[in-house]
Write a protein that holds these residues in place. Structure first.
Motif, PDB file in Angstrom:
ATOM      1  N   GLU A  66      21.089  10.977 -13.036  1.00 51.97           N
ATOM      2  CA  GLU A  66      22.114  10.194 -13.704  1.00 51.97           C
ATOM      3  C   GLU A  66      23.008   9.415 -12.730  1.00 51.97           C
ATOM      4  N   TRP A 107      17.717   1.179 -25.564  1.00 55.57           N
ATOM      5  CA  TRP A 107      18.683   1.749 -26.498  1.00 55.57           C
ATOM      6  C   TRP A 107      19.983   0.965 -26.336  1.00 55.57           C
ATOM      7  N   VAL A 157      12.711   5.243 -22.361  1.00 54.83           N
ATOM      8  CA  VAL A 157      13.928   4.636 -22.913  1.00 54.83           C
ATOM      9  C   VAL A 157      14.869   4.269 -21.771  1.00 54.83           C
ATOM     10  N   LYS A 158      15.458   3.092 -21.861  1.00 59.33           N
ATOM     11  CA  LYS A 158      16.495   2.674 -20.917  1.00 59.33           C
ATOM     12  C   LYS A 158      17.721   2.227 -21.717  1.00 59.33           C
ATOM     13  N   ARG A 159      18.904   2.604 -21.215  1.00 58.64           N
ATOM     14  CA  ARG A 159      20.148   2.235 -21.891  1.00 58.64           C
ATOM     15  C   ARG A 159      20.521   0.796 -21.560  1.00 58.64           C
ATOM     16  N   HIS A 163      24.258   2.896 -18.096  1.00 62.93           N
ATOM     17  CA  HIS A 163      23.441   1.758 -18.502  1.00 62.93           C
ATOM     18  C   HIS A 163      22.697   1.186 -17.307  1.00 62.93           C
ATOM     19  N   ARG A 203      14.838   7.713 -16.207  1.00 62.28           N
ATOM     20  CA  ARG A 203      15.782   8.832 -16.133  1.00 62.28           C
ATOM     21  C   ARG A 203      15.273   9.959 -17.026  1.00 62.28           C
ATOM     22  N   ASP A 204      14.319  10.663 -16.494  1.00 62.61           N
ATOM     23  CA  ASP A 204      13.736  11.775 -17.239  1.00 62.61           C
ATOM     24  C   ASP A 204      13.816  13.018 -16.361  1.00 62.61           C
ATOM     25  N   GLN A 222      17.173  13.419 -24.054  1.00 66.15           N
ATOM     26  CA  GLN A 222      17.592  12.677 -25.246  1.00 66.15           C
ATOM     27  C   GLN A 222      19.108  12.569 -25.333  1.00 66.15           C
ATOM     28  N   LEU A 236      20.548  10.167 -22.636  1.00 64.57           N
ATOM     29  CA  LEU A 236      20.314   8.768 -22.992  1.00 64.57           C
ATOM     30  C   LEU A 236      21.157   8.321 -24.174  1.00 64.57           C
ATOM     31  N   HIS A 293      26.121  11.068 -22.226  1.00 62.63           N
ATOM     32  CA  HIS A 293      25.611   9.892 -21.526  1.00 62.63           C
ATOM     33  C   HIS A 293      26.466   9.517 -20.319  1.00 62.63           C
TER      34      HIS A 293
END
Length: 580
Positions: free
Chosen positions: A31, A220, A238-240, A270, A308-309, A405, A408, A543
């Motif tokens: 993160e 997202w 998924v990317k913010r 983000h 980011r997993d 999840q 994100l 997040h």
């Protein structure tokens, strides 16, 4: 030897917190802010290029010199291709005027243009079509008005942008008459940002879309939940993404807009910063210059975002023991016999609101109140105990609730209001005497004074305001302009603390170091408990990087305590002056 149950439970909380700390490391490793990619809205750039007389690619190269590395390409509609002169589109009535002797079906619509473009377009639709010769041209005839139907991408532009090293974002839009077993985005696509309030294929074709996107990341969009996104996110990266609506950006200066994007990258995780140019090119240049400079100052690299997993650590389950120990301390700290019923009620409430995530919610409701049960501690030691218990609750909440999840923002914390309401209620309940019948009779017959009623109303107003202003989406009318300006200032010089926490930590020395009557002291401590709940509330924003939340809380503690100690000194001087 007498065993102290409370002492054992305190040790259990401490050990559980220490053993749960390593469970936070996988999240902390992924993160860190950045890298981020600056993406310019393709349609806005195209409009600006037409206005200035420049080519699209020329304008993108100018933006590239200012840090922009990406372009968002929209799926074109039939109308777009017509406006660009590539297609001709007529209704039956209009076409009949042009070709009076042609066999034209009333009410139908006719489309003509390059054969390969027509073939690619019609392959995307599941409506009846016919090929007819009218005049010297072959027309595509359909009984449906296809003016705003999806008609593919500018593939040549996508290839050229990719060849020049740009990050390509595709923006498909859904339509009830489109097909999903065709190429959904250009092969050069690096990420997909769905247009509208639904993802592509919602709700009957999500599985086909998930396969058709071939593993490309989906964005997202903060503040714009799209139906069906959660299902696609199960199989796609998924990317913010952060963006600002054009009508809002027009009201902001370039510096203000840049500040919001930097804040999103630094404090909300983000990675895709979706930009739009200002109407004046000078404002756009200023905006991008400030944005690039401030990202560099914040040590946020510009580049291709990384996934980011992470896999949650099995050690997170140790936190369950800490939550149970905290619940037992709550039972023992409340007047009997209400302890057990209150604990059972909290468990049922947590399960009802958060279901499988009940344990993090329990930690957020219980631990902010536990320090206030340590009545053997005097002065600021009681406040310190409340802070330490709250931080232990933070460890349990973060360990149990941190998943890919939730980080994100796809699976947000449930029960935000309860984190601010329940802790002060528990603290207030702890002040009730064990002989509750006598206390209730005394309260029923008590002659309230106007000053006491005023203090009680102020306390209730503070709690209500804290609940109304929870999160980042509090109504603007609730937040005065001076506070918005102060927030912006603090945001520029530090990780901005929450005002609820500053207020609570400032109130703690006032409550614990001054000679108040018991009922006033207890009332003030209930308000302090609102701030302790806010600590857990801060970390419930999964997040937000843990380091940012930590420094937000730390700054709130430092500023609040300093203000509180100054307030104690001022109050004592005023009291000495008054009693002369």
């Amino acid at each position: 030897m007498v065993v102290n149950p409370r002492g054992l439970l305190r040790i259990a909380v401490l050990l559980s917190a220490l053993l749960s700390l390593p469970a936070l490391f996988p999240r902390m490793q992924v993160e860190r802010p950045g890298p981020v990619v600056l993406i310019m809205d393709g349609e806005e750039v195209a409009d600006q290029a037409r206005f200035t007389g420049k080519a699209f690619l020329q304008l993108m190269q100018e933006y590239r010199a200012l840090g922009v590395q990406g372009a968002a390409l929209y799926e074109q509609s039939v109308r777009n291709w017509v406006n660009r002169g590539l297609l001709t589109f007529h209704s039956a009535n209009t076409l009949q005027l042009l070709y009076p002797n042609a066999q034209i079906k009333p009410g139908w619509f006719y489309l003509t243009g390059p054969a390969d473009l027509l073939d690619a377009i019609v392959a995307r639709w599941n409506i009846p079509t016919e090929r007819v010769l009218i005049g010297t041209q072959t027309w595509l005839a359909t009984p449906v008005n296809v003016d705003i139907f999806p008609a593919g991408y500018d593939l040549a532009l996508a290839r050229e942008l990719k060849a020049q090293g740009f990050y390509i974002v595709a923006r498909p839009f859904d339509h009830p008459y489109r097909k999903y077993d065709v190429e959904l985005v250009p092969p050069e696509t690096d990420a997909v940002v769905f247009a509208g309030l639904d993802v592509l294929g919602f709700k009957d074709h999500l599985d086909t879309v998930a396969v058709g996107l071939q593993g490309k990341p989906v964005a997202w969009i903060e503040g714009t939940p799209q139906r069906g996104f959660a299902q696609l996110a199960k199989t796609l990266p998924v990317k913010r993404l952060f963006s600002i609506r054009p009508e809002w950006q027009d009201k902001l200066s370039p510096a203000e807009t840049a500040d919001k994007f930097v804040l999103a990258a630094r404090e909300r995780g983000h990675q895709l910063l979706y930009l739009r140019p200002y109407k004046q090119s000078g404002d756009t240049q200023e905006f991008l210059t400030i944005l690039q400079r401030d990202l560099e100052r914040s040590r946020i690299p510009i580049g291709e975002p990384t996934a980011r997993d992470f896999s949650p650590s099995p050690l997170r389950f140790v936190a369950l023991a800490g939550v149970v120990a905290g619940l037992a301390l709550l039972v023992m700290g409340l007047p009997q016999p209400v302890g057990i019923p209150v604990a059972v009620l909290l468990v049922l409430l947590a399960v009802g609101v958060a279901r499988g995530d009940a344990a993090p919610l329990l930690a957020a409701m219980v631990f902010p109140a536990l320090g206030f049960f340590e009545r053997h501690l005097a002065g600021l030691r009681l406040w310190l105990a409340a802070v330490l218990y709250s931080l232990a609750g933070v460890v349990f909440l973060a360990a149990l609730g941190s998943t890919p999840q939730s980080v994100l923002g796809l699976d947000p914390f449930r029960g935000v209001s309860l984190t601010l309401v329940v802790p002060p209620l528990l603290v207030a309940l702890s002040f009730l005497p064990s002989d509750y019948k006598h206390a209730l009779n005394f309260l029923y017959n008590y002659q309230f004074k106007l000053g006491e009623v005023a203090i009680a109303l102020v306390g209730l107003a503070v709690v209500a305001l804290a609940v109304l202003r929870r999160g980042n989406d509090a109504a603007p009318s609730i937040v005065p302009e001076w506070e918005l300006q102060l927030r912006a200032f603090l945001q520029d010089v530090m990780v901005r603390p929450r005002f609820k926490e500053i207020f609570a930590h400032a109130l703690a020395p006032m409550a614990l170091l001054l000679p108040w009557p018991t009922w006033i002291k207890n009332t003030l401590l209930v308000l302090v408990a609102v701030g302790m709940g806010s600590i857990l509330n801060t970390f419930s924003h999964y997040h937000t990087p843990l380091s940012i939340s930590f420094f937000r809380v730390l700054n709130g503690i430092l500023i609040g305590v300093v203000l509180g100690l100054v307030g104690v000194w001022v109050f004592r001087r005023l009291r000495e002056w008054w009693l002369r």
